[in-house]
Write a protein that holds these residues in place. Structure first.
Motif, PDB file in Angstrom:
ATOM      1  N   LEU A 105     -27.289  39.809  61.813  1.00 20.66           N
ATOM      2  CA  LEU A 105     -28.740  39.084  60.844  1.00 20.66           C
ATOM      3  C   LEU A 105     -28.996  37.529  61.153  1.00 20.66           C
ATOM      4  N   ARG A 108     -30.688  35.028  55.398  1.00 17.10           N
ATOM      5  CA  ARG A 108     -32.437  34.407  54.711  1.00 17.10           C
ATOM      6  C   ARG A 108     -32.206  33.663  53.303  1.00 17.10           C
ATOM      7  N   ASN A 206     -26.840  43.140  50.786  1.00 18.02           N
ATOM      8  CA  ASN A 206     -27.287  43.223  51.717  1.00 18.02           C
ATOM      9  C   ASN A 206     -27.363  44.546  52.157  1.00 18.02           C
ATOM     10  N   PRO A 207     -28.110  45.427  52.163  1.00 19.62           N
ATOM     11  CA  PRO A 207     -27.802  46.970  53.252  1.00 19.62           C
ATOM     12  C   PRO A 207     -29.132  46.576  53.760  1.00 19.62           C
ATOM     13  N   PRO A 208     -29.001  47.388  55.010  1.00 24.49           N
ATOM     14  CA  PRO A 208     -30.367  47.935  55.769  1.00 24.49           C
ATOM     15  C   PRO A 208     -31.464  48.646  54.906  1.00 24.49           C
ATOM     16  N   TYR A 209     -32.716  47.697  55.073  1.00 19.65           N
ATOM     17  CA  TYR A 209     -33.746  48.859  53.543  1.00 19.65           C
ATOM     18  C   TYR A 209     -35.029  48.981  54.201  1.00 19.65           C
ATOM     19  N   ALA A 230     -28.636  46.313  60.989  1.00 16.43           N
ATOM     20  CA  ALA A 230     -28.209  45.660  60.499  1.00 16.43           C
ATOM     21  C   ALA A 230     -30.247  45.134  58.892  1.00 16.43           C
ATOM     22  N   LEU A 231     -31.044  47.016  59.843  1.00 12.73           N
ATOM     23  CA  LEU A 231     -32.380  46.537  59.394  1.00 12.73           C
ATOM     24  C   LEU A 231     -32.849  47.888  59.385  1.00 12.73           C
TER      25      LEU A 231
END
Ligand code: GLN
Length: 303
Positions: A105, A108, A206-209, A230-231
């Protein structure tokens, strides 16, 4: 590998390339600033030289990619929404220059705040800033790097399922001489850290959420090019966060920090799940700069 000659271009030729790239960008509503950002990375020019056009006078400019290849990739930026960071293979995050590839990813800006939250949550308890910290789902390795810089006495353990992501993360750690402070493991969340159960001062992730069925609504740059591993947070977006709530209490010390990023609209459910689990106390929700409830922080109860 392109030979040296292909990687050199006159300022005049690069200026023509830039003009064409900018007008093509504007015709499909892509910001012209992306062209200049890319030229800073690929041609090593600074933003002032680009803005005032002084680079045009240079007889030779060294590129990291042949101009032809750059043109092809710029077409993919415009026609296929390829993120410009994947062309430059780099981005900035906090004070780091981070290598990226389509296996990770793109970092961000909102994720930067996780490190400040971890630091402030432990500010009055310096023993928590030492010992073992986990970055679960490390991707490009940014959280691990941020933790290693913030907590100079801590040992950082970074886990990812993707071996491609781990090689990027290792590269990023080595670029900042943090290779001996951060250990990398391939595996599923806490599993590779089984040997350190109950020993962690903190866990940051920062997990996939994103709920699976809303993935197609993401910007095409994200949906078409960034790794879904990752998303994709499963049916309700909370599958990974739910797992991290269930399992982390076995790994954290009493008083240890549990800290994750999430998306708009998930804060109430995450708070409820942490509360219902019974192993966490002092649950806090923090906003990002856009005012979105973005982070959940809790402490493993002292019993
Ligand atoms: N913040 C990312 C996005 O909006 C998602 C990151 C994640 O799922 N952890 O695309």
């Amino acid at each position: 590998m392109a030979d040296k000659q292909q990687l050199q271009v006159s300022g005049e030729k690069l200026s023509e390339w830039r003009d064409t790239a900018i007008s093509a960008a504007l015709s499909v509503n892509v910001s012209s600033s992306e062209v200049d950002w890319l030229l800073q990375e690929i041609a090593g020019l600074d933003s002032l030289a680009l803005r005032i056009g002084s680079f045009k006078e240079k007889s030779q400019i060294q590129l990291k990619l042949p101009l032809e290849e750059l043109s092809k990739l710029w077409q993919q930026r415009l026609n296929e929404s390829l993120p410009v960071q994947y062309i430059a293979k780099t981005t900035t995050w906090r004070h780091f220059n981070i290598k990226v590839s389509p296996s990770v990813l793109i970092p961000r800006p909102e994720t930067e705040f996780l490190i400040d939250l971890a630091a402030s949550a432990t500010a009055d308890n310096s023993t928590m800033q030492q010992g073992n910290w986990a970055d679960l789902g490390t991707g490009s390795g940014i959280i691990a790097l941020g933790l290693a810089k913030a907590f100079s006495q801590a040992k950082i353990h970074a886990v990812d399922r993707s071996s491609e992501a781990l090689s990027i993360a290792r590269l990023n750690a080595d670029n900042y001489n943090l290779g001996d402070r951060i250990k990398f493991y391939q595996g599923f969340w806490w599993e590779p850290l089984n040997f350190l159960k109950g020993e962690f001062s903190g866990m940051v992730s920062n997990p996939p959420y994103i709920p699976t069925n809303t993935l197609p609504e993401l910007q095409p740059e994200v949906y078409k090019h960034e790794p879904h591993l990752a998303l994709d947070g499963g049916r309700d977006g909370l599958e990974c966060i739910r797992h991290l709530i269930e399992v982390s209490s076995n790994y954290l010390k009493p008083g240890g920090i549990w800290l994750v990023e999430m998306m708009a609209g998930q804060a109430d459910k995450v708070t409820q799940m942490l509360h219902n689990n019974g192993s966490y106390s002092k649950i806090e929700i923090h906003h990002d700069l856009a005012g979105i409830e973005r982070f959940a922080l809790a402490y493993k109860s002292r019993e």
